[in-house]
Every structure is written in structure tokens, then in C-alpha cells.
Design an enzyme around this catalytic site. Sequence first.
Site, PDB file in Angstrom:
ATOM      1  N   ASP A   1      46.270  44.646  38.045  1.00 39.37           N
ATOM      2  CA  ASP A   1      46.452  43.569  37.072  1.00 39.37           C
ATOM      3  C   ASP A   1      47.585  43.913  36.125  1.00 39.37           C
ATOM      4  O   ASP A   1      47.860  45.093  35.888  1.00 39.37           O
ATOM      5  CB  ASP A   1      45.179  43.296  36.278  1.00 39.37           C
ATOM      6  CG  ASP A   1      45.262  41.935  35.598  1.00 39.37           C
ATOM      7  OD1 ASP A   1      45.044  40.920  36.275  1.00 39.37           O
ATOM      8  OD2 ASP A   1      45.608  41.875  34.405  1.00 39.37           O
TER       9      ASP A   1
ATOM     10  N   ARG B   1      33.402  41.835  44.718  1.00 38.34           N
ATOM     11  CA  ARG B   1      33.113  41.640  43.288  1.00 38.34           C
ATOM     12  C   ARG B   1      31.618  41.669  42.980  1.00 38.34           C
ATOM     13  O   ARG B   1      31.219  41.822  41.832  1.00 38.34           O
ATOM     14  CB  ARG B   1      33.755  40.344  42.804  1.00 38.34           C
ATOM     15  CG  ARG B   1      35.264  40.449  42.642  1.00 38.34           C
ATOM     16  CD  ARG B   1      35.666  41.189  41.373  1.00 38.34           C
ATOM     17  NE  ARG B   1      35.606  40.312  40.218  1.00 38.34           N
ATOM     18  CZ  ARG B   1      34.699  40.387  39.255  1.00 38.34           C
ATOM     19  NH1 ARG B   1      33.749  41.296  39.313  1.00 38.34           N
ATOM     20  NH2 ARG B   1      34.722  39.561  38.230  1.00 38.34           N
TER      21      ARG B   1
ATOM     22  N   ARG C   1      48.353  35.792  44.161  1.00 37.42           N
ATOM     23  CA  ARG C   1      46.887  35.786  44.166  1.00 37.42           C
ATOM     24  C   ARG C   1      46.319  35.589  45.564  1.00 37.42           C
ATOM     25  O   ARG C   1      45.276  34.963  45.737  1.00 37.42           O
ATOM     26  CB  ARG C   1      46.328  34.702  43.235  1.00 37.42           C
ATOM     27  CG  ARG C   1      46.522  34.976  41.779  1.00 37.42           C
ATOM     28  CD  ARG C   1      45.598  36.104  41.317  1.00 37.42           C
ATOM     29  NE  ARG C   1      45.948  36.553  39.984  1.00 37.42           N
ATOM     30  CZ  ARG C   1      45.421  36.051  38.879  1.00 37.42           C
ATOM     31  NH1 ARG C   1      44.532  35.120  38.949  1.00 37.42           N
ATOM     32  NH2 ARG C   1      45.791  36.525  37.715  1.00 37.42           N
TER      33      ARG C   1
ATOM     34  N   ARG D   1      39.548  35.244  44.382  1.00 40.37           N
ATOM     35  CA  ARG D   1      38.207  34.652  44.495  1.00 40.37           C
ATOM     36  C   ARG D   1      38.036  33.597  45.567  1.00 40.37           C
ATOM     37  O   ARG D   1      36.924  33.253  45.926  1.00 40.37           O
ATOM     38  CB  ARG D   1      37.786  34.086  43.139  1.00 40.37           C
ATOM     39  CG  ARG D   1      37.360  35.188  42.199  1.00 40.37           C
ATOM     40  CD  ARG D   1      37.204  34.666  40.819  1.00 40.37           C
ATOM     41  NE  ARG D   1      38.505  34.152  40.370  1.00 40.37           N
ATOM     42  CZ  ARG D   1      38.710  33.600  39.194  1.00 40.37           C
ATOM     43  NH1 ARG D   1      37.725  33.429  38.359  1.00 40.37           N
ATOM     44  NH2 ARG D   1      39.917  33.185  38.856  1.00 40.37           N
TER      45      ARG D   1
ATOM     46  N   TYR E   1      49.308  38.350  25.675  1.00 42.14           N
ATOM     47  CA  TYR E   1      47.867  38.663  25.687  1.00 42.14           C
ATOM     48  C   TYR E   1      47.480  39.595  24.546  1.00 42.14           C
ATOM     49  O   TYR E   1      46.476  39.374  23.871  1.00 42.14           O
ATOM     50  CB  TYR E   1      47.456  39.287  27.021  1.00 42.14           C
ATOM     51  CG  TYR E   1      47.359  38.253  28.124  1.00 42.14           C
ATOM     52  CD1 TYR E   1      46.230  37.458  28.246  1.00 42.14           C
ATOM     53  CD2 TYR E   1      48.406  38.059  29.018  1.00 42.14           C
ATOM     54  CE1 TYR E   1      46.142  36.496  29.236  1.00 42.14           C
ATOM     55  CE2 TYR E   1      48.330  37.098  30.013  1.00 42.14           C
ATOM     56  CZ  TYR E   1      47.195  36.315  30.114  1.00 42.14           C
ATOM     57  OH  TYR E   1      47.104  35.357  31.083  1.00 42.14           O
TER      58      TYR E   1
HETATM   59  O1  CP3 Z   1      48.407  38.368  43.643  1.00 37.16           O
HETATM   60  C1  CP3 Z   1      47.533  39.159  44.056  1.00 37.16           C
HETATM   61  O2  CP3 Z   1      46.785  38.915  45.014  1.00 37.16           O
HETATM   62  C2  CP3 Z   1      47.479  40.552  43.454  1.00 37.16           C
HETATM   63  C3  CP3 Z   1      46.568  40.701  42.376  1.00 37.16           C
HETATM   64  C4  CP3 Z   1      46.853  40.154  40.989  1.00 37.16           C
HETATM   65  C5  CP3 Z   1      45.813  39.977  40.038  1.00 37.16           C
HETATM   66  N1  CP3 Z   1      46.369  39.668  38.841  1.00 37.16           N
HETATM   67  C6  CP3 Z   1      44.384  40.157  40.322  1.00 37.16           C
HETATM   68  C7  CP3 Z   1      43.423  39.414  39.485  1.00 37.16           C
HETATM   69  C8  CP3 Z   1      48.039  39.841  40.345  1.00 37.16           C
HETATM   70  C9  CP3 Z   1      49.456  39.804  40.903  1.00 37.16           C
HETATM   71  C10 CP3 Z   1      47.711  39.555  38.984  1.00 37.16           C
HETATM   72  C11 CP3 Z   1      48.733  39.250  37.972  1.00 37.16           C
HETATM   73  C12 CP3 Z   1      48.298  38.672  36.701  1.00 37.16           C
HETATM   74  N2  CP3 Z   1      47.211  39.002  35.944  1.00 37.16           N
HETATM   75  C13 CP3 Z   1      49.033  37.712  35.986  1.00 37.16           C
HETATM   76  C14 CP3 Z   1      50.343  37.145  36.432  1.00 37.16           C
HETATM   77  C15 CP3 Z   1      50.107  36.158  37.523  1.00 37.16           C
HETATM   78  C16 CP3 Z   1      49.678  34.816  37.016  1.00 37.16           C
HETATM   79  O3  CP3 Z   1      48.616  34.371  37.444  1.00 37.16           O
HETATM   80  O4  CP3 Z   1      50.449  34.243  36.255  1.00 37.16           O
HETATM   81  C17 CP3 Z   1      48.345  37.418  34.817  1.00 37.16           C
HETATM   82  C18 CP3 Z   1      48.749  36.407  33.757  1.00 37.16           C
HETATM   83  C19 CP3 Z   1      47.209  38.254  34.777  1.00 37.16           C
HETATM   84  C20 CP3 Z   1      46.176  38.357  33.731  1.00 37.16           C
HETATM   85  C21 CP3 Z   1      44.894  37.914  34.295  1.00 37.16           C
HETATM   86  N3  CP3 Z   1      44.062  38.699  35.059  1.00 37.16           N
HETATM   87  C22 CP3 Z   1      44.285  36.646  34.166  1.00 37.16           C
HETATM   88  C23 CP3 Z   1      44.883  35.476  33.423  1.00 37.16           C
HETATM   89  C24 CP3 Z   1      43.081  36.702  34.865  1.00 37.16           C
HETATM   90  C25 CP3 Z   1      42.005  35.651  34.912  1.00 37.16           C
HETATM   91  C26 CP3 Z   1      42.460  34.438  35.598  1.00 37.16           C
HETATM   92  C27 CP3 Z   1      41.825  34.336  36.930  1.00 37.16           C
HETATM   93  O5  CP3 Z   1      42.522  33.988  37.898  1.00 37.16           O
HETATM   94  O6  CP3 Z   1      40.632  34.608  36.994  1.00 37.16           O
HETATM   95  C28 CP3 Z   1      42.975  37.971  35.451  1.00 37.16           C
HETATM   96  C29 CP3 Z   1      41.899  38.467  36.314  1.00 37.16           C
HETATM   97  C30 CP3 Z   1      42.288  38.659  37.719  1.00 37.16           C
HETATM   98  N4  CP3 Z   1      43.400  39.358  38.120  1.00 37.16           N
HETATM   99  C31 CP3 Z   1      41.575  38.224  38.870  1.00 37.16           C
HETATM  100  C32 CP3 Z   1      42.280  38.698  39.984  1.00 37.16           C
HETATM  101  C33 CP3 Z   1      41.904  38.564  41.421  1.00 37.16           C
HETATM  102  C34 CP3 Z   1      40.264  37.458  38.883  1.00 37.16           C
HETATM  103  C35 CP3 Z   1      39.224  38.402  38.416  1.00 37.16           C
HETATM  104  C36 CP3 Z   1      37.890  38.168  39.036  1.00 37.16           C
HETATM  105  O7  CP3 Z   1      37.661  38.669  40.145  1.00 37.16           O
HETATM  106  O8  CP3 Z   1      37.045  37.564  38.366  1.00 37.16           O
END
Ligand code: CP3
Length: 383
Positions: A111, A75, A62, A66, A188
Amino acid sequence: MPGLPNMTETPSCLRICRNACLPEMYAMGPDDKLSCVSLPDAPLLRAARRESVPYTPVWLMRQAGRYLPEYRAMRERFGFLELCRNPEAAAEVTLQPVDRLGVDAAILFADILLIVEPLDVGLEFPRGEGPLIQRPLRDEAQIARLRPIDVASAVPFVFEAARRVKQALAGRVPLIGFAGAPFTVASYVVEGGASREYLHVKRLMYEEPEAWHRLMEILATATSRYLNGQIAAGADAVQIFDSWVGVLAADDYRTFVQPHMRTLIHALTPGVPVIHFGTGTAALLPLLRAAGGDVMGLDWRVDLDTAWASVGHDVAVQGNLDPAVLLAKPPYIRQRVKDILDRAGGRPGHIFNLGHGVLPATPVEHVRALVEIVHELSDRRVR
Ligand code: CP3
């Protein structure tokens, strides 16, 4: 070898890229300029192969997200799915942390849930919340109706984003592609969103194992195509996120997950390092390791040295700072980094990372400090 630089000087290639090659990797280019031999010698890829490195490579799960003001600005203009589907914008977000933090890898912005869209489960990312699945898959009849996922037509924008990132990086650092592991993605689509207890998932596994295995097969096949597509588009390494697999009993992992992980990892393009990550996996690590991967991801609940011994020193490890440590100031971050590096003991095959993703409340300066501290404390180059 003629033309090797004096190690007390900064080679000119370091001004172009951050690979910080060891002397044996320097080469004279056709125009008599010093250049790196190739990206495969990047510290991250060398560490994944358990080769010697000039310093411990570091990137952060990540790292695009954010906590970065430039991500938040993007965003304002795009919804989350819109951002993922726009290769130009996704490439820009991928590069933001590389430019800002000095990390040793880019991770593609996308994602893990994008590949489930063709299953018509109604994927949404409501503002400020995690993913939401409008029509979760809960029973045998729903799962029996599923068709294989046509990955090429489902996520062409991800592959296009990877190509753009590769071009923009121009060999500066490797690009990591990623996907969710079938269990975590299934969690999910079966639960309908995030979960604490995973009761729908477990009921399906125990009560309707054939349906469970069919769902896992569909996801494993799609995931291997998704990752191979990213590799074909330029990803130098891939990470498989089995973020929530730690909720399973060891025996359930063995029965319901491990065979699918084996099949998936075996189907990946050979020669590209695979990072296999999960959280809450202390008791499962040897089973995850047996399922496959060149690098085992460690969360922060385990001591790195004990966990590395439990998977064996013939595999690399990645991790494992508690993401919450980045809420504290740099002097404290330094102590914790030192502890992890001491536990790694200079052994080849350690990639520094957090134990899970960067928290949104993390100050950017702390993240930058972390990268600098890791590089400084682990520097093995002669001065
Ligand atoms: O790591 C990175 O910088 C690359 C981008 C990345 C995202 N999601 C962008 C994202 C990666 C590698 C993921 C993987 C992901 N997505 C996982 C596995 C990693 C982990 O955290 O265990 C999972 C479970 C998801 C599913 C997912 N997508 C969740 C649970 C969420 C919401 C949680 C949160 O952090 O807000 C997302 C949304 C998401 N994916 C965001 C980002 C930057 C936030 C969205 C936003 O901008 O509001």
C-alpha cells in the site's frame, strides 16, 4: 539468423511464458531450445519504451483486490496490514490475478501508506473503510519534529515480497513496483483519511509553505528509497500514484508539488520505466509530464488521443477505460476497448489499463474478458 521459427507456428516459448515475442526477439538457448532473449522484451516494457509490440499489453490497477474471491479468502485469514507485512501472503496475493487473468504484468501487493508508519501518525485500515490516520499532521510544530523516514527498517517485508514474487514469476511477466506520490501520501497524513475538499492540505500549503515543503521533502526522499528498494528487489518498472493531485489548481501544482516530483523521479534507478499516474488531471497533464516519467497514466475523464497529444507523442501513455464499464457485459466492454485502441491508433507506447482501480463489485469474468479482448483486438502478429 539461424533457427528462427516459422511465424505460422506457435513457438515453444509461448507455452512457458506469455511474452509473445516478435520474431527478432527469439533466440536459441544453450540446449538448442527456443527461448525469449530476456524479460526486457516483455510487451509491457517494450511499450513503456515506445517500441513495437506483438499486442497491446494490459494490466489493471487494483488487479489484486476485493473483487477476487481468492483475495477475499485471504482477507478472512489476515487483516489488511497483516497481509502487507507478511511477504509470503503478499506474494501469493500479487500472483493471484496473474494466474487468473492473463495480464501482462504483476503489481506488487502493498500500500502507498506503509512508509508513513515511522512518522507515528497512527495508520489503521478499519474493516470496510479506507485508511485512517489517528494523529494527522496539521501544523508547523508537528512537521518540524519529523525525522527522515528509515525506509529499509520500515518496510523490509515489501522488499522481501518483491523478491519472492520475482522468483515465482520466473520471467513470465514483469513485476511493477509502486509508491504513492508525496502529494497523495501527504493528503492522507494531513487530512487524516480520505477527503473531498482537501482543505487541511490546502490551508497548510498556503499558510505554512515552509512546513509543507519540509513534509514533501521527507516524503519524496523516502519514496525514492522505497521505489529503489523495490527495483533492487526485482521490480522491472515502477508506478507512482498521485491519485488525488487533480484537486489542485495548475499554479499550485507548479509551486507546491512539481519540484518534489522532479527530485523524486530524478533520484530513481536509471533504465527502469516510471509510470506517472493521477486522476482528474486533464488540465495538469503537461505539468505532470514535465515533472517526469516514461509513461503518463490517464484516467477515464479524458479522450486518450487528445490527452496523448497534450503530453506529446514522445512519451508513452497508460489507460484509460472507465472502471465502471466492467460492470457491463463483455459485448459492451468490447466496444469501449475498441474505441480506446482506435484512439491509440496502433502508435507504439500504449499500455492498456483502467482509468483507476478495479471496483470491488466488478465480476471477475468481465475482467478476464477485458484482458482477452484487448489482446485479441490489438494483435499485430502475422497468422
Ligand atoms: O493494484 C494492486 O493490485 C496492488 C495493490 C494496491 C493496493 N493499494 C492494495 C489495497 C495498490 C497499488 C494500492 C495503492 C493505493 N493505496 C492508492 C493509490 C491507488 C488508488 O486507488 O488511487 C491509494 C490512494 C491507497 C490508499 C488506500 N489503501 C485506500 C484509499 C484504500 C481503501 C480503498 C479501497 O479500495 O478499499 C486502501 C486499502 C487497500 N489497498 C485495499 C487494497 C486491496 C483494500 C483493503 C481491503 O482488503 O479491505
